[in-house]
Each structure stands twice: as C-alpha cells, then as structure tokens.
Write a protein that holds these residues in place. Structure first.
Motif, PDB file in Angstrom:
ATOM      1  N   LYS A  12       0.833  -1.203   0.000  1.00  0.00           N
ATOM      2  CA  LYS A  12       0.000   0.000   0.000  1.00  0.00           C
ATOM      3  C   LYS A  12       0.869   1.254   0.000  1.00  0.00           C
ATOM      4  CE  LYS A  12      -2.413   1.872   3.730  1.00  0.00           C
ATOM      5  NZ  LYS A  12      -3.396   1.738   4.820  1.00  0.00           N
ATOM      6  N   TYR A  26      -6.360   9.512  -7.450  1.00  0.00           N
ATOM      7  CA  TYR A  26      -7.156   8.304  -7.691  1.00  0.00           C
ATOM      8  C   TYR A  26      -8.000   8.457  -8.957  1.00  0.00           C
ATOM      9  CZ  TYR A  26      -5.656   6.379  -3.271  1.00  0.00           C
ATOM     10  OH  TYR A  26      -4.885   5.868  -2.254  1.00  0.00           O
ATOM     11  N   ASP A  40     -12.202   0.646 -13.616  1.00  0.00           N
ATOM     12  CA  ASP A  40     -12.474   0.793 -12.185  1.00  0.00           C
ATOM     13  C   ASP A  40     -12.725   2.272 -11.952  1.00  0.00           C
ATOM     14  OD1 ASP A  40     -12.808  -0.072  -9.554  1.00  0.00           O
ATOM     15  OD2 ASP A  40     -10.908  -1.169  -9.533  1.00  0.00           O
ATOM     16  N   ARG A  43     -13.620   5.821  -6.566  1.00  0.00           N
ATOM     17  CA  ARG A  43     -14.032   5.391  -5.224  1.00  0.00           C
ATOM     18  C   ARG A  43     -13.552   3.968  -4.919  1.00  0.00           C
ATOM     19  NH1 ARG A  43     -20.176   5.347  -2.818  1.00  0.00           N
ATOM     20  NH2 ARG A  43     -19.593   4.644  -0.746  1.00  0.00           N
ATOM     21  N   ASN A  44     -13.730   3.063  -5.875  1.00  0.00           N
ATOM     22  CA  ASN A  44     -13.281   1.686  -5.667  1.00  0.00           C
ATOM     23  C   ASN A  44     -11.770   1.609  -5.498  1.00  0.00           C
ATOM     24  OD1 ASN A  44     -15.875   0.673  -5.819  1.00  0.00           O
ATOM     25  ND2 ASN A  44     -15.684   0.044  -7.954  1.00  0.00           N
ATOM     26  N   ARG A  46      -9.754   3.997  -4.416  1.00  0.00           N
ATOM     27  CA  ARG A  46      -9.412   4.585  -3.112  1.00  0.00           C
ATOM     28  C   ARG A  46      -9.640   3.572  -1.990  1.00  0.00           C
ATOM     29  NH1 ARG A  46      -8.713   9.781  -1.944  1.00  0.00           N
ATOM     30  NH2 ARG A  46      -9.723  10.446  -3.859  1.00  0.00           N
ATOM     31  N   ASN A  47     -10.774   2.886  -2.025  1.00  0.00           N
ATOM     32  CA  ASN A  47     -11.098   1.900  -0.991  1.00  0.00           C
ATOM     33  C   ASN A  47     -10.147   0.710  -1.031  1.00  0.00           C
ATOM     34  OD1 ASN A  47     -13.231   3.367   0.064  1.00  0.00           O
ATOM     35  ND2 ASN A  47     -14.741   2.388  -1.248  1.00  0.00           N
ATOM     36  N   LYS A  48      -9.863   0.216  -2.227  1.00  0.00           N
ATOM     37  CA  LYS A  48      -8.987  -0.945  -2.379  1.00  0.00           C
ATOM     38  C   LYS A  48      -7.592  -0.641  -1.843  1.00  0.00           C
ATOM     39  CE  LYS A  48      -9.598  -3.127  -6.228  1.00  0.00           C
ATOM     40  NZ  LYS A  48      -9.534  -3.615  -7.622  1.00  0.00           N
ATOM     41  N   SER A  50      -6.747   1.824   0.231  1.00  0.00           N
ATOM     42  CA  SER A  50      -6.838   2.135   1.654  1.00  0.00           C
ATOM     43  C   SER A  50      -6.856   0.871   2.513  1.00  0.00           C
ATOM     44  CB  SER A  50      -8.098   2.961   1.927  1.00  0.00           C
ATOM     45  OG  SER A  50      -8.234   3.205   3.302  1.00  0.00           O
ATOM     46  N   ARG A  51      -7.578  -0.140   2.055  1.00  0.00           N
ATOM     47  CA  ARG A  51      -7.624  -1.410   2.787  1.00  0.00           C
ATOM     48  C   ARG A  51      -6.308  -2.154   2.702  1.00  0.00           C
ATOM     49  NH1 ARG A  51     -12.517  -1.951  -0.008  1.00  0.00           N
ATOM     50  NH2 ARG A  51     -11.497  -3.446  -1.368  1.00  0.00           N
TER      51      ARG A  51
END
Length: 74
Positions: A12, A26, A40, A43-44, A46-48, A50-51
C-alpha cells in the motif's frame, strides 16, 4: 477482522508513494487504468488501496498505468 500484515502495508505504501511521486490522483489512476483496458472508478480504487487488500497483479497494473519503470523496495 484480520489485521493487515506488514507486507500489505508495504505494498500500500509503495503504491501511494509512486502515485504521489508521479502526481497521480485516484481519479487520474482510474483514467490511466482505463487506457490500458482496466475499468475501475475512483471510489473503488481509493477503498482498495486504503484497505491494502489487493493482488500483486493489481499493483503491477497500477504501476504500469502510472508509468513506473523502476521501483525501490527499501
């Protein structure tokens, strides 16, 4: 919920650092991925990221899309 491993954190961090170094947001990453055929949205992504739960293939797609040719792992 399982804790992130050090390896996931490193992946990450590498991706975020390369994005920052290249000045890619992003939204820009989503556009660049679309140019190489990977659909993609911001939002997806950023979330991917971030996790920190993404595949090596996804990491390579992103690095290719933003134009990374050399990567320092230290």
């Amino acid at each position: 919920m399982p804790e992130r491993t050090d390896w996931e954190e490193k992946a990450k961090g590498l991706l975020r650092a390369e994005m920052a170094r290249k000045g890619v947001t992003y939204a820009g990453l989503a556009e660049r991925l679309a140019e190489i055929g990977i659909e993609d949205n911001e939002r997806n992504l950023r979330n991917k990221v971030s996790r920190g739960k993404f595949t090596a293939g996804f990491l390579l797609q992103c690095l290719t899309a933003i134009g990374t040719e050399h990567l320092r792992l230290d």
